[in-house]
Design an enzyme around this catalytic site. Structure first.
Site, PDB file in Angstrom:
ATOM      1  N   LYS A   1       0.837  -1.208   0.000  1.00 41.52           N
ATOM      2  CA  LYS A   1       0.000   0.000   0.000  1.00 41.52           C
ATOM      3  C   LYS A   1       0.866   1.250   0.000  1.00 41.52           C
ATOM      4  O   LYS A   1       0.577   2.220  -0.703  1.00 41.52           O
ATOM      5  CB  LYS A   1      -0.942  -0.010   1.213  1.00 41.52           C
ATOM      6  CG  LYS A   1      -2.060  -1.058   1.081  1.00 41.52           C
ATOM      7  CD  LYS A   1      -2.819  -1.248   2.398  1.00 41.52           C
ATOM      8  CE  LYS A   1      -3.732  -2.464   2.315  1.00 41.52           C
ATOM      9  NZ  LYS A   1      -4.276  -2.861   3.621  1.00 41.52           N
TER      10      LYS A   1
ATOM     11  N   GLN B   1      -4.182  -1.243   9.870  1.00 37.81           N
ATOM     12  CA  GLN B   1      -4.103  -2.614   9.351  1.00 37.81           C
ATOM     13  C   GLN B   1      -4.671  -3.616  10.368  1.00 37.81           C
ATOM     14  O   GLN B   1      -4.287  -3.598  11.535  1.00 37.81           O
ATOM     15  CB  GLN B   1      -2.639  -2.958   9.027  1.00 37.81           C
ATOM     16  CG  GLN B   1      -2.427  -4.315   8.413  1.00 37.81           C
ATOM     17  CD  GLN B   1      -3.013  -4.448   7.006  1.00 37.81           C
ATOM     18  OE1 GLN B   1      -2.968  -3.529   6.216  1.00 37.81           O
ATOM     19  NE2 GLN B   1      -3.578  -5.601   6.718  1.00 37.81           N
TER      20      GLN B   1
ATOM     21  N   ASP C   1     -10.717   2.521   4.286  1.00 40.83           N
ATOM     22  CA  ASP C   1     -11.093   1.106   4.218  1.00 40.83           C
ATOM     23  C   ASP C   1     -12.619   0.939   4.295  1.00 40.83           C
ATOM     24  O   ASP C   1     -13.132  -0.175   4.145  1.00 40.83           O
ATOM     25  CB  ASP C   1     -10.440   0.313   5.365  1.00 40.83           C
ATOM     26  CG  ASP C   1      -9.126  -0.335   4.919  1.00 40.83           C
ATOM     27  OD1 ASP C   1      -8.910  -0.452   3.693  1.00 40.83           O
ATOM     28  OD2 ASP C   1      -8.326  -0.719   5.797  1.00 40.83           O
TER      29      ASP C   1
END
Ligand code: NAP
Length: 284
Positions: A49, A93, A116
């Site tokens: 990412k 994460q 996200d």
């Protein structure tokens, strides 16, 4: 019939080029990633990412803190990044170490920076058909279906899996596109009875090759989200023999996987635009 293979790698490259062009138009776009602990797979995902963001011209801020970091310290870091005007997109994460409550951390993220798309405010907005940031994987699937002109209005769409990050938002997006949606899961009776009716079939389970050719309607568009690391390599949920029945099929690797990161970058640009008052709908 031999299925048209949906090239996720090529489409992801196209999305990343679009993102880079949008970033160039904006003064500055920033993404911050937070990784707690030393799970090797999580480090690989964050590396990918970070690299993809930097390649698109996005300033990528990388916070990696030890596994023993307290929940309070992680929440304080999230609060700092929420307040930092240089950060448009904030990504924590998962999974987090056991002593940190995942939902407490997720709910601490500013929904306007939640690239996200898992903050309850964004999930609720998606459910309500309101502008929202949407998880990258289902968003990437929708882009693939659009790019290959797969008709959705009135189509029977079957999603196997009901996770927060894939199955549920996938079903919501297909419903919003006027498909007739069925969600299947581990308790579904006679899975094949449902899948054989699907014009669009999305498999998001994580069981290698569980969708056989006999479970697929001839000509269907089959999207394989599943990724399982096995001794035979990286395998999807869909048996390759499905290529002989389906009309469209995503490969593994090179299908949904590359799209996910590209769509997270697209979300970052959308969040940047929305934060500058340039966009009504942060999901598009
Ligand atoms: P998850 O949270 O483990 O969810 C799996 C879902 O599959 C659950 O809803 C489960 O049902 C259902 N399921 C399990 N066994 C089943 C069976 N025999 N028949 C029907 N449904 C069954 O996983 P996830 O995070 O959604 O991810 C799913 C897969 O996609 C994984 O392989 C993951 O690695 C992959 N993935 C790929 C990407 C990408 O970028 N390509 C991104 C995210 C995830 P219950 O709810 O009843 O337990």
């Amino acid at each position: 019939m031999t299925a048209t293979i949906i090239d996720g790698k090529a489409l992801a490259a196209k999305v990343r080029t679009e993102v880079a062009a949008s970033v160039a138009e904006l003064d500055h776009v920033g993404i911050a990633t937070v990784l707690v602990g030393d799970d090797p797979a999580s480090h690989v995902y964050i590396d990918l990412k970070q690299k993809a963001a930097a390649a698109a011209g996005i300033e990528a801020i990388d916070h990696r803190v030890p596994a023993g970091t307290s929940q309070d310290d992680v929440l304080a870091l999230i609060a700092d990044l929420n307040a930092d005007d240089a950060v448009d997109g904030l990504l924590v994460q998962l999974p987090l170490p056991g002593h940190i409550d995942e939902w407490t951390a997720i709910e601490a993220i500013d929904p306007a920076k939640d690239i996200d798309g898992i903050h309850p405010e964004n999930a609720g907005r998606l459910y309500l058909g309101r502008p929202a940031l949407v998880p990258g994987t289902p968003l990437g699937v929708m882009r693939m279906l659009e790019e290959y002109a797969i008709p959705l209005a009135g189509a029977n769409a079957v999603v196997i899996g009901r996770s927060v990050i894939v199955g549920k938002p996938m079903a919501q997006l297909l419903l919003a596109a006027n498909a007739t949606v069925t969600t299947c899961h581990s308790r579904t009776r006679d899975l094949a009875r449902h899948t054989r009716e699907a014009d669009v079939l999305v498999a998001a389970v994580g069981r290698p090759h569980m969708v056989g050719a006999e479970m697929v309607k001839p000509g269907a568009a089959v999207i394989d989200v599943g990724l399982s690391r096995t001794e035979a390599g990286l395998l999807g949920d869909v048996d390759p023999a499905v290529a002989g029945v389906a009309g469209h099929l995503t490969p593994v690797p090179g299908g949904v996987g590359p799209m996910t990161i590209a769509m997270v970058l697209q979300n970052t640009v959308a969040a940047a635009r929305a934060r500058r008052g340039m966009l009504a709908n942060p999901a598009h």
